[in-house]
Design an enzyme around this catalytic site. Structure first.
Site, PDB file in Angstrom:
ATOM      1  CB  CYS A 148      -0.984  -0.038   1.163  1.00 49.68           C
ATOM      2  SG  CYS A 148      -2.441   1.003   0.910  1.00 49.68           S
ATOM      3  CG  HIS A 198      -3.659  -3.542   3.448  1.00 48.32           C
ATOM      4  ND1 HIS A 198      -2.555  -3.124   4.164  1.00 48.32           N
ATOM      5  CD2 HIS A 198      -4.305  -2.423   3.058  1.00 48.32           C
ATOM      6  CE1 HIS A 198      -2.547  -1.802   4.215  1.00 48.32           C
ATOM      7  NE2 HIS A 198      -3.588  -1.351   3.549  1.00 48.32           N
ATOM      8  CD  GLU A 245      -1.194  -6.133   5.643  1.00 51.25           C
ATOM      9  OE1 GLU A 245      -1.197  -4.938   5.993  1.00 51.25           O
ATOM     10  OE2 GLU A 245      -1.026  -6.495   4.466  1.00 51.25           O
TER      11      GLU A 245
END
Length: 207
Positions: free
Chosen positions: A81, A169, A171
């Site tokens: 990001c 993202h 994660e």
């Protein structure tokens, strides 16, 4: 190669989640301030560096910016990001304010099936976006490897330098296959936590 990944924290609410995902790969990680000098990072002999997301704009006057020499350490780098926008800021690309903030679920379509970040993953993935800025021009040496509905540069790479960037993202749990993307970076690209065979080394750009 040292079995650890350095995470530079640019204020993301998900930085600790990135560290947890790396631990799930059975690899040690260390979170450092975004402006940690490159010489200090080099002394740790990391297998790779991850640039976290963050709420700032890279072109803002008070933007948190890293030591530019992190890009000369010769280790793989993954920008997430805000982190991917730092590639543009430092290496000659361009970031602009998006027409609207992209927040929530999206569909990622992989356009380069041999990108090592997406090894053993399907051609279409659900991902989680949270950003107001976007890349509008890639730095020299980079190419797009995946797109979303609102971004033609949702994932980029400079495979020769082992630099990879994701506008989404990986994660968070809202990116269901994101753990595998991070594992591919840690294992296949950085070579940490797993012995690679010759075919995997070639795919990861080590040979």
């Amino acid at each position: 190669m040292n079995e650890q990944i350095v995470i530079l924290d640019f204020g993301s609410q998900y930085t600790q989640v990135i560290a947890r995902r790396i631990r799930e790969c059975n690899v040690y990680s260390i979170i450092l301030r975004y402006d940690t000098p490159a010489v200090e990072i080099a002394a740790l002999k990391p297998g790779g560096i991850i640039l976290s997301g963050g709420p700032s704009s890279v072109y803002a006057k008070d933007a948190p910016l890293p030591d530019k020499n992190i890009f000369t350490l010769g280790v793989p780098v993954l920008g997430i990001c805000y982190g991917v926008q730092l590639f543009a800021q430092y290496l000659g690309g361009q970031v602009e304010k998006g027409l609207k903030r992209e927040y929530g679920k999206g569909t990622l379509r992989i356009t380069d099936g041999v990108c090592p970040l997406f090894a053993n993953l399907p051609g279409s993935l659900q991902v989680w976006n949270s950003h107001g800025d976007k890349l509008t021009k890639l730095p020299a040496g980079f190419k797009p490897v995946a797109i979303t509905e609102n971004s033609e540069y949702a994932a980029i790479e400079n495979r020769a330098r082992k630099f990879f960037g994701l506008q989404f993202h990986p994660e968070v749990v809202h990116t269901p296959r994101g753990r595998e993307i991070i594992a591919n970076f840690v294992h296949q690209i950085c070579g940490c936590g797993k012995k690679l065979d010759d075919a995997q080394l070639r795919r990861a750009g080590h040979r």
